[in-house]
Each structure stands twice: as C-alpha cells, then as structure tokens.
Design a protein around this motif. Structure first.
Motif, PDB file in Angstrom:
ATOM      1  N   ALA A   1     -10.394   1.954   8.949  1.00 50.14           N
ATOM      2  CA  ALA A   1      -8.980   2.252   8.750  1.00 50.14           C
ATOM      3  C   ALA A   1      -8.528   1.852   7.350  1.00 50.14           C
ATOM      4  N   HIS A   2      -8.960   0.685   6.900  1.00 47.80           N
ATOM      5  CA  HIS A   2      -8.554   0.223   5.568  1.00 47.80           C
ATOM      6  C   HIS A   2      -9.157   1.102   4.477  1.00 47.80           C
ATOM      7  N   ARG A   3     -10.384   1.532   4.674  1.00 41.60           N
ATOM      8  CA  ARG A   3     -11.016   2.416   3.698  1.00 41.60           C
ATOM      9  C   ARG A   3     -10.279   3.746   3.597  1.00 41.60           C
ATOM     10  N   SER A   4      -9.662   4.165   4.684  1.00 42.12           N
ATOM     11  CA  SER A   4      -8.931   5.433   4.657  1.00 42.12           C
ATOM     12  C   SER A   4      -7.645   5.320   3.835  1.00 42.12           C
ATOM     13  N   ILE A   5      -7.127   4.097   3.696  1.00 46.26           N
ATOM     14  CA  ILE A   5      -5.945   3.876   2.868  1.00 46.26           C
ATOM     15  C   ILE A   5      -6.340   3.867   1.399  1.00 46.26           C
ATOM     16  N   VAL A   6      -7.294   3.030   1.058  1.00 46.31           N
ATOM     17  CA  VAL A   6      -7.833   3.006  -0.302  1.00 46.31           C
ATOM     18  C   VAL A   6      -9.244   2.419  -0.235  1.00 46.31           C
ATOM     19  N   SER A   7     -10.213   3.146  -0.759  1.00 40.69           N
ATOM     20  CA  SER A   7     -11.598   2.710  -0.677  1.00 40.69           C
ATOM     21  C   SER A   7     -11.991   1.895  -1.901  1.00 40.69           C
TER      22      SER A   7
ATOM     23  N   GLU B   1      -2.116   0.796 -17.895  1.00 40.33           N
ATOM     24  CA  GLU B   1      -0.901   1.396 -17.334  1.00 40.33           C
ATOM     25  C   GLU B   1      -1.203   2.721 -16.643  1.00 40.33           C
ATOM     26  N   GLN B   2      -2.092   3.517 -17.223  1.00 39.82           N
ATOM     27  CA  GLN B   2      -2.476   4.797 -16.622  1.00 39.82           C
ATOM     28  C   GLN B   2      -3.259   4.583 -15.329  1.00 39.82           C
ATOM     29  N   LYS B   3      -4.086   3.541 -15.315  1.00 42.10           N
ATOM     30  CA  LYS B   3      -4.851   3.229 -14.106  1.00 42.10           C
ATOM     31  C   LYS B   3      -3.911   2.809 -12.980  1.00 42.10           C
ATOM     32  N   LEU B   4      -2.926   1.970 -13.320  1.00 45.46           N
ATOM     33  CA  LEU B   4      -1.966   1.541 -12.310  1.00 45.46           C
ATOM     34  C   LEU B   4      -1.175   2.732 -11.788  1.00 45.46           C
ATOM     35  N   ALA B   5      -0.808   3.635 -12.683  1.00 42.76           N
ATOM     36  CA  ALA B   5      -0.078   4.836 -12.263  1.00 42.76           C
ATOM     37  C   ALA B   5      -0.917   5.659 -11.289  1.00 42.76           C
ATOM     38  N   GLY B   6      -2.200   5.801 -11.573  1.00 45.15           N
ATOM     39  CA  GLY B   6      -3.082   6.541 -10.681  1.00 45.15           C
ATOM     40  C   GLY B   6      -3.184   5.888  -9.317  1.00 45.15           C
ATOM     41  N   LEU B   7      -3.270   4.555  -9.302  1.00 43.82           N
ATOM     42  CA  LEU B   7      -3.346   3.831  -8.036  1.00 43.82           C
ATOM     43  C   LEU B   7      -2.062   3.967  -7.237  1.00 43.82           C
ATOM     44  N   VAL B   8      -0.929   3.779  -7.887  1.00 41.52           N
ATOM     45  CA  VAL B   8       0.357   3.836  -7.188  1.00 41.52           C
ATOM     46  C   VAL B   8       0.625   5.244  -6.662  1.00 41.52           C
ATOM     47  N   ARG B   9       0.301   6.251  -7.427  1.00 41.31           N
ATOM     48  CA  ARG B   9       0.509   7.634  -6.968  1.00 41.31           C
ATOM     49  C   ARG B   9      -0.362   7.938  -5.755  1.00 41.31           C
ATOM     50  N   PHE B  10      -1.581   7.425  -5.785  1.00 42.67           N
ATOM     51  CA  PHE B  10      -2.478   7.624  -4.635  1.00 42.67           C
ATOM     52  C   PHE B  10      -1.912   6.922  -3.403  1.00 42.67           C
ATOM     53  N   LEU B  11      -1.505   5.661  -3.557  1.00 43.60           N
ATOM     54  CA  LEU B  11      -0.974   4.907  -2.424  1.00 43.60           C
ATOM     55  C   LEU B  11       0.307   5.529  -1.883  1.00 43.60           C
ATOM     56  N   ALA B  12       1.140   6.039  -2.775  1.00 45.03           N
ATOM     57  CA  ALA B  12       2.392   6.654  -2.329  1.00 45.03           C
ATOM     58  C   ALA B  12       2.131   7.859  -1.441  1.00 45.03           C
ATOM     59  N   ARG B  13       1.115   8.640  -1.794  1.00 42.95           N
ATOM     60  CA  ARG B  13       0.775   9.805  -0.953  1.00 42.95           C
ATOM     61  C   ARG B  13       0.293   9.363   0.418  1.00 42.95           C
TER      62      ARG B  13
ATOM     63  N   LYS C   1     -11.296  -5.671  -3.118  1.00 44.63           N
ATOM     64  CA  LYS C   1     -10.270  -4.782  -3.667  1.00 44.63           C
ATOM     65  C   LYS C   1      -9.210  -5.583  -4.419  1.00 44.63           C
ATOM     66  N   ILE C   2      -8.862  -6.744  -3.880  1.00 41.39           N
ATOM     67  CA  ILE C   2      -7.878  -7.598  -4.538  1.00 41.39           C
ATOM     68  C   ILE C   2      -8.361  -8.014  -5.920  1.00 41.39           C
TER      69      ILE C   2
ATOM     70  N   LEU D   1     -11.697   3.872 -10.686  1.00 44.63           N
ATOM     71  CA  LEU D   1     -10.482   3.687 -11.463  1.00 44.63           C
ATOM     72  C   LEU D   1     -10.690   2.604 -12.517  1.00 44.63           C
ATOM     73  N   GLN D   2     -11.317   1.519 -12.115  1.00 45.30           N
ATOM     74  CA  GLN D   2     -11.565   0.396 -13.015  1.00 45.30           C
ATOM     75  C   GLN D   2     -12.455   0.801 -14.189  1.00 45.30           C
ATOM     76  N   GLN D   3     -13.446   1.651 -13.937  1.00 41.33           N
ATOM     77  CA  GLN D   3     -14.414   2.037 -14.948  1.00 41.33           C
ATOM     78  C   GLN D   3     -13.964   3.213 -15.809  1.00 41.33           C
TER      79      GLN D   3
END
Length: 224
Positions: A80-86, A101-113, A148-149, A93-95
């Motif tokens: 279930a957790h992997r389905s939220i963000v793997s 800032e662009q990486k954070l934007a990508g993460l937040v946009r993914f989580l928002a969806r 992930k943290i 994203l890290q690599q």
C-alpha cells in the motif's frame, strides 16, 4: 547440430519458469484480496480463511507466501505504501540532474495526484493503520518509510541550506507530509477545508503546497 548458445529452455526449466510465474501471480492475487478486505473491515475482522476464499486459493498458499496473518498484513502495508510513493521513484528523483527545487516540485505534484485521487484499498489500509496503529507498523517503517525519509530529508536540506542532521528539518518533513496525510484521512464529504482542497485540480493543489514549502524552507535557516 544444436548451437551451444541456444537459449531454448528444457521442459524442466520451462516448468520451473511457469511455477515461478504462477507463484508470483498467486502471491499478488492474495495481496489484492487481503488488501481489499483489510481496507474494508480491518485486520481483526479479516481471517486467513476469508482472504483465501476471496483470492481463490487454499490456506496453505497464504502460509507459504507470507508465513502468517501478520506476515500477510505487513506485506499489504508495504504494498500500500509503495502505491503512494515508491523507493524507486524517489531514488530516480534524487539521481536526476534537476535542481533541488525542481525535484521537490516533481515530488509534490506526484503526491498531489495520488492523495486527491479516488480512494483505493491501498489508501484505506494505510488510513486505518495511521488512525489505529498496530504492532505491524514497525515492519512498514523499517521496510519502506525510513529509507524514503532519508532521501526526502536530503532534498529538503539542500533547499533550506541546512545540514541533513539539523533537527529543524523534522518540522519541514511534517510540513510536507501533513497535508498529504490530511487529504488521505479526512473524508472529502465533510464540511472542512480538506473537502474544498480535494475538489481542486491536483496541479493547483501541488502549486499551493509548493508555495508554502519553498517559502518555509528558505526561511528555515534564519530560525533559532
């Protein structure tokens, strides 16, 4: 004459391949059935027998793949957790060569969806576990949440200009995770701001979250 490089499998090898594939399919079928039942009625009300009946397998299959009901529940939590963000997504994203800032934007946009989408069993299971934590939460933390943290904390530290071990980053982590948890847990039908947010397009929600996050991170270094 048979070429020594011929990759054709022998009947025995083909049989083993099919067995592994069948085993993977059976495991996934059990996971899906268990997740749906755990999400609807909780861990205590869900028996191995009901999972087996729903998945169309025998009880021995559950024990074979997961060892016990707790082992099955832990596997469902991880799935279930992997389905939220793997972890794979975060590592990619890290690599990436993008700026922090662009990486954070990508993460937040993914989580928002994800968190504004219609709830699936994956979300229902996590919500139940968040509201009433079980002894199996430790397995989820160790297997999925902790690595992930580490990645997200490094990202936030880079934007804030702080050492990754700075205790102020814990607050920044909450500022990122808090809205996501609220959107997951609170029913959109309730007359609360959460309902209003979930009615907005995910892209709009993401930009609003980013506005607060970036501003907060930029100002974090000036706090005591």
């Amino acid at each position: 004459m048979i070429d020594s490089n011929d990759k054709t499998n022998s009947p025995a090898e083909s049989g083993r391949g099919r067995s592994r594939s069948d085993g993977d399919q059976t495991r996934q079928r059990i996971l899906q059935a268990a997740g749906d039942l755990f999400g609807k009625q909780g861990f205590s009300a869900t028996t191995n027998k009901s999972v087996a009946e729903s998945a169309g397998v025998d009880l021995a299959s559950i024990n074979y793949h997961f060892g016990s009901r707790n082992g099955l529940y832990q596997a469902v939590l991880v799935e279930a957790h992997r389905s939220i963000v793997s972890l794979d997504f975060l590592q990619q994203l890290q690599q990436s060569p993008a700026s922090p800032e662009q990486k954070l934007a990508g993460l937040v946009r993914f989580l928002a969806r994800v968190v504004t989408a219609r709830q699936s069993w994956n979300v229902r299971v996590l919500v139940r576990e968040i509201l009433v934590p079980s002894i199996d939460l430790r397995a989820l933390v160790d297997a999925e949440i902790t690595p992930k943290i580490v990645i997200v904390r490094q990202l936030l530290a880079a934007i804030a200009g702080l050492d990754v071990n700075d205790p102020r980053l814990a607050t920044a982590m909450i500022q990122l995770a808090g809205p996501c948890l609220m959107l997951l847990v609170v029913d959109e039908r309730l007359p609360l701001p959460v309902g209003e947010v979930r009615q907005q397009p995910p892209e709009q929600v993401a930009e609003q979250m980013l506005c607060f996050l970036i501003a907060g991170l930029k100002g974090l270094a000036s706090t005591a």
